[in-house]
Design a protein around this motif. Structure first.
Motif, PDB file in Angstrom:
ATOM      1  N   GLY A  72       0.806  -1.214   0.000  1.00  0.00           N
ATOM      2  CA  GLY A  72       0.000   0.000   0.000  1.00  0.00           C
ATOM      3  C   GLY A  72       0.836   1.260   0.000  1.00  0.00           C
ATOM      4  O   GLY A  72       1.905   1.326  -0.610  1.00  0.00           O
ATOM      5  N   GLY A  73       0.360   2.270   0.688  1.00  0.00           N
ATOM      6  CA  GLY A  73       0.939   3.600   0.595  1.00  0.00           C
ATOM      7  C   GLY A  73       0.322   4.286  -0.605  1.00  0.00           C
ATOM      8  O   GLY A  73      -0.783   3.965  -1.031  1.00  0.00           O
ATOM      9  N   HIS A 104      -3.823   0.602   0.989  1.00  0.00           N
ATOM     10  CA  HIS A 104      -4.360   1.349  -0.151  1.00  0.00           C
ATOM     11  C   HIS A 104      -4.276   0.557  -1.463  1.00  0.00           C
ATOM     12  O   HIS A 104      -4.759   1.009  -2.498  1.00  0.00           O
ATOM     13  CB  HIS A 104      -3.611   2.675  -0.328  1.00  0.00           C
ATOM     14  N   ALA A 105      -3.676  -0.618  -1.440  1.00  0.00           N
ATOM     15  CA  ALA A 105      -3.506  -1.411  -2.661  1.00  0.00           C
ATOM     16  C   ALA A 105      -4.812  -1.844  -3.323  1.00  0.00           C
ATOM     17  O   ALA A 105      -4.824  -2.035  -4.544  1.00  0.00           O
ATOM     18  CB  ALA A 105      -2.619  -2.625  -2.380  1.00  0.00           C
ATOM     19  N   TRP A 123      -7.513  -0.055   3.931  1.00  0.00           N
ATOM     20  CA  TRP A 123      -7.433   1.128   4.775  1.00  0.00           C
ATOM     21  C   TRP A 123      -8.829   1.753   4.776  1.00  0.00           C
ATOM     22  O   TRP A 123      -9.508   1.772   3.738  1.00  0.00           O
ATOM     23  CB  TRP A 123      -6.390   2.085   4.201  1.00  0.00           C
ATOM     24  N   PRO A 124      -9.326   2.254   5.911  1.00  0.00           N
ATOM     25  CA  PRO A 124     -10.718   2.728   5.988  1.00  0.00           C
ATOM     26  C   PRO A 124     -11.116   3.763   4.935  1.00  0.00           C
ATOM     27  O   PRO A 124     -12.271   3.790   4.507  1.00  0.00           O
ATOM     28  CB  PRO A 124     -10.815   3.324   7.393  1.00  0.00           C
ATOM     29  N   SER A 125     -10.196   4.597   4.481  1.00  0.00           N
ATOM     30  CA  SER A 125     -10.574   5.640   3.517  1.00  0.00           C
ATOM     31  C   SER A 125     -10.943   5.077   2.147  1.00  0.00           C
ATOM     32  O   SER A 125     -11.535   5.782   1.335  1.00  0.00           O
ATOM     33  CB  SER A 125      -9.452   6.673   3.367  1.00  0.00           C
ATOM     34  N   LEU A 126     -10.638   3.806   1.882  1.00  0.00           N
ATOM     35  CA  LEU A 126     -11.002   3.183   0.607  1.00  0.00           C
ATOM     36  C   LEU A 126     -12.357   2.499   0.651  1.00  0.00           C
ATOM     37  O   LEU A 126     -12.843   2.017  -0.366  1.00  0.00           O
ATOM     38  CB  LEU A 126      -9.942   2.156   0.184  1.00  0.00           C
ATOM     39  N   LYS A 127     -12.971   2.440   1.824  1.00  0.00           N
ATOM     40  CA  LYS A 127     -14.242   1.725   1.997  1.00  0.00           C
ATOM     41  C   LYS A 127     -15.267   2.155   0.951  1.00  0.00           C
ATOM     42  O   LYS A 127     -15.851   1.313   0.257  1.00  0.00           O
ATOM     43  CB  LYS A 127     -14.784   1.958   3.407  1.00  0.00           C
ATOM     44  N   ASN A 153      -3.823  -2.720   7.100  1.00  0.00           N
ATOM     45  CA  ASN A 153      -2.750  -1.797   7.469  1.00  0.00           C
ATOM     46  C   ASN A 153      -1.504  -2.567   7.917  1.00  0.00           C
ATOM     47  O   ASN A 153      -1.544  -3.798   8.014  1.00  0.00           O
ATOM     48  CB  ASN A 153      -3.234  -0.850   8.570  1.00  0.00           C
ATOM     49  N   PRO A 154      -0.409  -1.874   8.224  1.00  0.00           N
ATOM     50  CA  PRO A 154       0.817  -2.566   8.631  1.00  0.00           C
ATOM     51  C   PRO A 154       0.648  -3.466   9.864  1.00  0.00           C
ATOM     52  O   PRO A 154       1.373  -4.446  10.008  1.00  0.00           O
ATOM     53  CB  PRO A 154       1.802  -1.430   8.919  1.00  0.00           C
ATOM     54  N   GLY A 155      -0.321  -3.172  10.717  1.00  0.00           N
ATOM     55  CA  GLY A 155      -0.560  -4.022  11.872  1.00  0.00           C
ATOM     56  C   GLY A 155      -1.061  -5.411  11.510  1.00  0.00           C
ATOM     57  O   GLY A 155      -1.036  -6.323  12.342  1.00  0.00           O
TER      58      GLY A 155
END
Length: 193
Positions: A72-73, A104-105, A123-127, A153-155
Protein backbone atom coordinates in the motif's frame (compact mmCIF):
# COMPACT_ATOMS: atom_id res chain seq x y z
CA UNK A 1 9.58 -22.80 -5.08
CA UNK A 2 7.15 -20.14 -6.25
CA UNK A 3 7.97 -16.93 -8.08
CA UNK A 4 6.19 -13.92 -6.59
CA UNK A 5 5.93 -10.47 -8.19
CA UNK A 6 5.93 -7.34 -6.01
CA UNK A 7 4.79 -4.16 -7.78
CA UNK A 8 6.14 -0.83 -6.57
CA UNK A 9 6.22 2.86 -7.37
CA UNK A 10 7.34 5.81 -5.25
CA UNK A 11 5.67 6.33 -1.87
CA UNK A 12 4.94 2.66 -1.15
CA UNK A 13 4.40 1.83 2.52
CA UNK A 14 7.86 0.63 3.57
CA UNK A 15 6.79 -2.16 5.96
CA UNK A 16 4.06 -3.38 3.60
CA UNK A 17 6.80 -4.19 1.12
CA UNK A 18 9.52 -5.38 3.49
CA UNK A 19 7.53 -7.76 5.74
CA UNK A 20 5.85 -9.91 3.03
CA UNK A 21 9.03 -9.77 0.95
CA UNK A 22 11.06 -11.23 3.84
CA UNK A 23 8.39 -13.87 4.53
CA UNK A 24 8.45 -14.94 0.87
CA UNK A 25 12.25 -15.24 0.86
CA UNK A 26 12.36 -17.04 4.22
CA UNK A 27 9.87 -19.61 2.87
CA UNK A 28 12.29 -20.32 -0.01
CA UNK A 29 10.40 -18.54 -2.76
CA UNK A 30 11.74 -16.09 -5.34
CA UNK A 31 10.62 -12.46 -5.14
CA UNK A 32 10.82 -10.25 -8.22
CA UNK A 33 10.29 -6.49 -7.98
CA UNK A 34 8.35 -5.00 -10.89
CA UNK A 35 8.05 -1.27 -11.53
CA UNK A 36 7.04 1.10 -14.27
CA UNK A 37 10.70 1.18 -15.28
CA UNK A 38 13.52 -1.30 -14.55
CA UNK A 39 16.60 0.04 -12.82
CA UNK A 40 14.98 3.28 -11.59
CA UNK A 41 14.91 3.37 -7.77
CA UNK A 42 11.63 3.99 -5.96
CA UNK A 43 11.44 5.28 -2.40
CA UNK A 44 9.11 4.27 0.40
CA UNK A 45 6.93 6.99 1.85
CA UNK A 46 8.78 6.82 5.18
CA UNK A 47 12.16 6.87 3.44
CA UNK A 48 13.23 3.61 5.10
CA UNK A 49 13.35 1.68 1.83
CA UNK A 50 14.84 2.54 -1.54
CA UNK A 51 14.15 -0.32 -3.94
CA UNK A 52 15.27 -0.72 -7.55
CA UNK A 53 12.75 -2.64 -9.67
CA UNK A 54 14.35 -5.50 -11.55
CA UNK A 55 11.89 -5.48 -14.42
CA UNK A 56 9.57 -3.03 -16.15
CA UNK A 57 5.95 -4.15 -16.21
CA UNK A 58 5.75 -3.82 -19.99
CA UNK A 59 8.42 -6.56 -20.28
CA UNK A 60 6.74 -9.18 -18.08
CA UNK A 61 3.55 -11.22 -18.01
CA UNK A 62 1.51 -12.60 -15.14
CA UNK A 63 2.11 -16.04 -16.72
CA UNK A 64 5.74 -15.83 -15.49
CA UNK A 65 4.72 -15.67 -11.81
CA UNK A 66 2.81 -17.71 -9.24
CA UNK A 67 1.47 -14.83 -7.13
CA UNK A 68 1.36 -11.04 -6.84
CA UNK A 69 1.84 -8.75 -3.83
CA UNK A 70 0.71 -5.11 -3.94
CA UNK A 71 2.02 -3.04 -1.02
CA UNK A 72 0.00 0.00 0.00
CA UNK A 73 0.94 3.60 0.59
CA UNK A 74 0.53 5.93 -2.37
CA UNK A 75 2.30 3.56 -4.76
CA UNK A 76 -0.95 1.88 -5.91
CA UNK A 77 -2.38 5.28 -6.83
CA UNK A 78 0.61 5.88 -9.13
CA UNK A 79 0.54 2.34 -10.53
CA UNK A 80 -3.16 2.32 -11.39
CA UNK A 81 -2.55 5.07 -13.95
CA UNK A 82 -0.44 2.68 -16.06
CA UNK A 83 -2.44 0.45 -18.43
CA UNK A 84 0.28 -2.22 -18.52
CA UNK A 85 0.31 -2.44 -14.72
CA UNK A 86 -3.48 -2.71 -14.59
CA UNK A 87 -3.40 -5.50 -17.17
CA UNK A 88 -0.62 -7.27 -15.23
CA UNK A 89 -2.75 -7.26 -12.06
CA UNK A 90 -5.85 -8.43 -13.93
CA UNK A 91 -3.85 -11.35 -15.34
CA UNK A 92 -3.27 -12.83 -11.87
CA UNK A 93 -6.96 -12.59 -11.05
CA UNK A 94 -8.05 -14.24 -14.29
CA UNK A 95 -5.53 -17.07 -13.81
CA UNK A 96 -6.78 -17.64 -10.23
CA UNK A 97 -3.30 -17.01 -8.82
CA UNK A 98 -2.90 -15.52 -5.32
CA UNK A 99 -3.25 -11.73 -5.49
CA UNK A 100 -2.45 -10.01 -2.18
CA UNK A 101 -3.29 -6.31 -1.68
CA UNK A 102 -2.86 -4.41 1.59
CA UNK A 103 -3.91 -0.98 2.87
CA UNK A 104 -4.36 1.35 -0.15
CA UNK A 105 -3.51 -1.41 -2.66
CA UNK A 106 -7.16 -2.35 -3.32
CA UNK A 107 -7.23 0.78 -5.50
CA UNK A 108 -5.53 -1.49 -8.04
CA UNK A 109 -8.32 -4.05 -7.67
CA UNK A 110 -10.89 -1.36 -8.45
CA UNK A 111 -8.92 -0.13 -11.47
CA UNK A 112 -8.49 -3.69 -12.79
CA UNK A 113 -12.21 -4.45 -12.45
CA UNK A 114 -11.60 -7.09 -9.78
CA UNK A 115 -13.49 -5.64 -6.79
CA UNK A 116 -17.05 -6.24 -7.96
CA UNK A 117 -18.76 -9.05 -6.07
CA UNK A 118 -15.75 -9.63 -3.78
CA UNK A 119 -15.51 -9.39 -0.01
CA UNK A 120 -12.51 -7.13 0.68
CA UNK A 121 -10.88 -5.07 3.37
CA UNK A 122 -8.56 -2.07 3.11
CA UNK A 123 -7.43 1.13 4.77
CA UNK A 124 -10.72 2.73 5.99
CA UNK A 125 -10.57 5.64 3.52
CA UNK A 126 -11.00 3.18 0.61
CA UNK A 127 -14.24 1.73 2.00
CA UNK A 128 -16.51 3.94 -0.13
CA UNK A 129 -14.39 3.41 -3.26
CA UNK A 130 -14.62 -0.36 -2.85
CA UNK A 131 -18.35 -0.32 -2.13
CA UNK A 132 -18.92 1.92 -5.17
CA UNK A 133 -16.95 -0.62 -7.24
CA UNK A 134 -19.36 -3.36 -6.13
CA UNK A 135 -17.32 -4.96 -3.32
CA UNK A 136 -18.58 -5.96 0.10
CA UNK A 137 -16.22 -4.14 2.50
CA UNK A 138 -15.45 -5.59 5.93
CA UNK A 139 -13.16 -4.46 8.74
CA UNK A 140 -10.99 -7.55 9.33
CA UNK A 141 -7.29 -8.27 9.75
CA UNK A 142 -7.20 -10.39 6.62
CA UNK A 143 -9.85 -11.45 4.10
CA UNK A 144 -9.39 -14.27 1.62
CA UNK A 145 -12.01 -14.31 -1.11
CA UNK A 146 -10.89 -16.97 -3.54
CA UNK A 147 -7.44 -15.99 -4.79
CA UNK A 148 -7.79 -12.37 -3.58
CA UNK A 149 -6.17 -11.61 -0.21
CA UNK A 150 -6.65 -8.19 1.42
CA UNK A 151 -5.60 -6.60 4.71
CA UNK A 152 -6.09 -3.18 6.30
CA UNK A 153 -2.75 -1.80 7.47
CA UNK A 154 0.82 -2.57 8.63
CA UNK A 155 -0.56 -4.02 11.87
CA UNK A 156 -2.04 -6.87 9.81
CA UNK A 157 1.18 -7.84 8.04
CA UNK A 158 1.74 -11.16 9.82
CA UNK A 159 -1.75 -12.45 8.97
CA UNK A 160 -1.43 -11.04 5.43
CA UNK A 161 1.92 -12.77 4.85
CA UNK A 162 0.68 -16.04 6.33
CA UNK A 163 -2.40 -16.01 4.07
CA UNK A 164 -0.20 -15.49 1.01
CA UNK A 165 2.14 -18.35 1.95
CA UNK A 166 -0.81 -20.62 2.76
CA UNK A 167 -2.36 -19.98 -0.65
CA UNK A 168 0.96 -20.65 -2.35
CA UNK A 169 1.17 -23.97 -0.55
CA UNK A 170 -2.45 -25.10 -0.68
CA UNK A 171 -4.16 -23.08 -3.41
CA UNK A 172 -6.80 -20.37 -3.18
CA UNK A 173 -9.22 -20.13 -0.30
CA UNK A 174 -12.89 -20.78 -0.90
CA UNK A 175 -14.95 -18.07 -2.57
CA UNK A 176 -16.80 -16.06 0.05
CA UNK A 177 -20.42 -15.19 -0.49
CA UNK A 178 -21.42 -11.65 0.32
CA UNK A 179 -23.56 -11.85 3.46
CA UNK A 180 -27.18 -11.03 2.94
CA UNK A 181 -29.27 -8.87 5.23
CA UNK A 182 -30.80 -10.85 8.07
CA UNK A 183 -34.18 -12.28 7.30
CA UNK A 184 -36.97 -11.91 9.82
CA UNK A 185 -38.27 -15.24 11.09
CA UNK A 186 -41.46 -16.36 9.43
CA UNK A 187 -44.62 -15.99 11.43
CA UNK A 188 -45.65 -19.18 13.12
CA UNK A 189 -49.07 -20.45 12.20
CA UNK A 190 -51.57 -20.21 15.02
CA UNK A 191 -51.54 -23.19 17.32
CA UNK A 192 -54.43 -25.55 16.89
CA UNK A 193 -56.08 -26.52 20.16
Amino acid sequence: MARIAFILADDFEDAEFRVPYEHVLKAGHEAVIIGLEAGEPVTGKKGEEVITPEKAVRNVSSREFDALVIPGGYSPDHLRMDIDMVGFVRGFFRADKPLAAICHAPWMLVEAGIAEGRTLTSWPSLKTDLINAGAHWVDREVVEDGNVITSRNPGDLLAFSEALLRQLEHGSAQRLDVPLAPVAPAEQPPAIH
